[in-house]
Design an enzyme around this catalytic site. Sequence first.
Site, PDB file in Angstrom:
ATOM      1  N   CYS A 139       8.098   2.980   5.281  1.00 50.53           N
ATOM      2  CA  CYS A 139       8.486   1.716   4.652  1.00 50.53           C
ATOM      3  C   CYS A 139       9.929   1.674   4.159  1.00 50.53           C
ATOM      4  CB  CYS A 139       7.543   1.401   3.489  1.00 50.53           C
ATOM      5  SG  CYS A 139       5.850   1.061   3.992  1.00 50.53           S
ATOM      6  N   GLY A 189      11.480   8.921   2.174  1.00 50.37           N
ATOM      7  CA  GLY A 189      11.182   8.855   3.604  1.00 50.37           C
ATOM      8  C   GLY A 189       9.982   7.956   3.827  1.00 50.37           C
ATOM      9  N   LEU A 195       0.836  -1.198   0.000  1.00 48.29           N
ATOM     10  CA  LEU A 195       0.000   0.000   0.000  1.00 48.29           C
ATOM     11  C   LEU A 195       0.871   1.249   0.000  1.00 48.29           C
ATOM     12  CD1 LEU A 195      -2.576  -1.069   2.744  1.00 48.29           C
ATOM     13  CD2 LEU A 195      -2.713  -1.427   0.272  1.00 48.29           C
TER      14      LEU A 195
END
Length: 467
Positions: free
Chosen positions: A263, A260, A153
């Site tokens: 994840c 950034g 996602l």
Amino acid sequence: MKIAVIGTGYVGLVSGTCFAEWGNTVVCVDKNAEKIAQLKQGKLPIYEPGLEKLVLRNHATGRLVFTTSITEAMAGADVVFIAVGTPPRPGHGDADLSFVYGAAKEIAQAMENHAVVVVKSTVPVGTGDAVEKIIATIRPKGSFSVASNPEFLREGSAIDDFLFPDRVVIGIEDDVAREKMAVLYGPLADAKTPIVITQRRAAELIKYASNAFLATKITFINELADLCEQVGTDVGELALGIGLDHRIGRAFLKAGPGYGGSCFPKDTLALLRTAQDYGVALRVVEETVAANEARKRRMALKVLDAVGGDVDGLTIAVLGLTFKPDTDDMREAPSLALIETLQRFGANIQAHDPVGMENAARILENVAMFDDPYECVRNADAVVVVTEWESIRQLDLYRLKQAMRSAIMIDLRNAFGRGAAQAAGFHVTSIGQPVPQLSGIISGDVHAASDHRPVSHAVLTGTAREG
């Protein structure tokens, strides 16, 4: 099907809501009673476009339920998702799996019937094996299954990513899990979405490898942007020219101040630690991590260069704080390193973000926050564009310039066309485009307005560059 989702963070809440949207009965459980109470009232703990509407609709129908009781969530559940956080352990870099293992133990204690326990959290290779062993200490073999189903996602477009994914990856070790997961993802199979069935360890590794590759791709174009600036060409043209090669693709070839979020920084470090545990060197990933961290702080030097070499006492306005648009996530956001470095050099910071200021205020100190972007830049000596929110891209550049003390813009996302900003009267420094020369008049105006002395060349090449 009845589904239990353990954890109501970003992954758990989005996944549970979308499974309910497909017609399943979903119970989301979290130990944070205040968060559950807020969710029952339709108040979300995160910002994600389109999510609030889906939560309200499915909660109203009874398909989406929130509780603090794992026993209630597990009652009659066919599939149980572990969607808890796996933050990096301080000083180690590897993933902290204590929440995953704790959830596994509680699931085992509350399990009433055969269920497929699915690890949706991002975890290192072998975590599914460990979860299986934990449950097996309480439940007999054959009374449960353990699978891996990593999420892919993107913050800001998570709903579409879940409902219309590029692919679904499921790591399974038995036929019962295969059958139940096939039923669960039936709506996507009907839509001919590729569903990749792998071994459990392969699914775990696919998630980390995917994020490491994308992080490397971002870092690659960022480093080429630096080269473009020096040779006098445009990184946008470069990205188009190489991205049209279908073997490369155009996605993630937009130069900026560094990656950034929750994840890429975490997952690249965790992958490196896994590789080290198995005695494997991942040199490309190592260099990606190092280059990205250096780039975030080096962006402050672009600001220094743009104002003549010294920001001590100057007011710098920062537009956009979150690591990307359409999210309130401040984790590892490039704005943090930029602001902290500029403050260390003596700058006063004024900042604006459409939704991220509350989270940013918990991290940043001595930053004046403004709801109105035009007030944010008032009397500023320079404005830095860090996040390309659409509301920021639509700002009136002439009005922006009029509010400022000096018309200097450092556009770290190339959110505004250089030509348009220059037409409005700005002196523009952008990413991956020929480096502009700051005239003595502009430089003098900046420091005269702030009652500053001219800066020696040593500031540019010495102490300032050590930041």
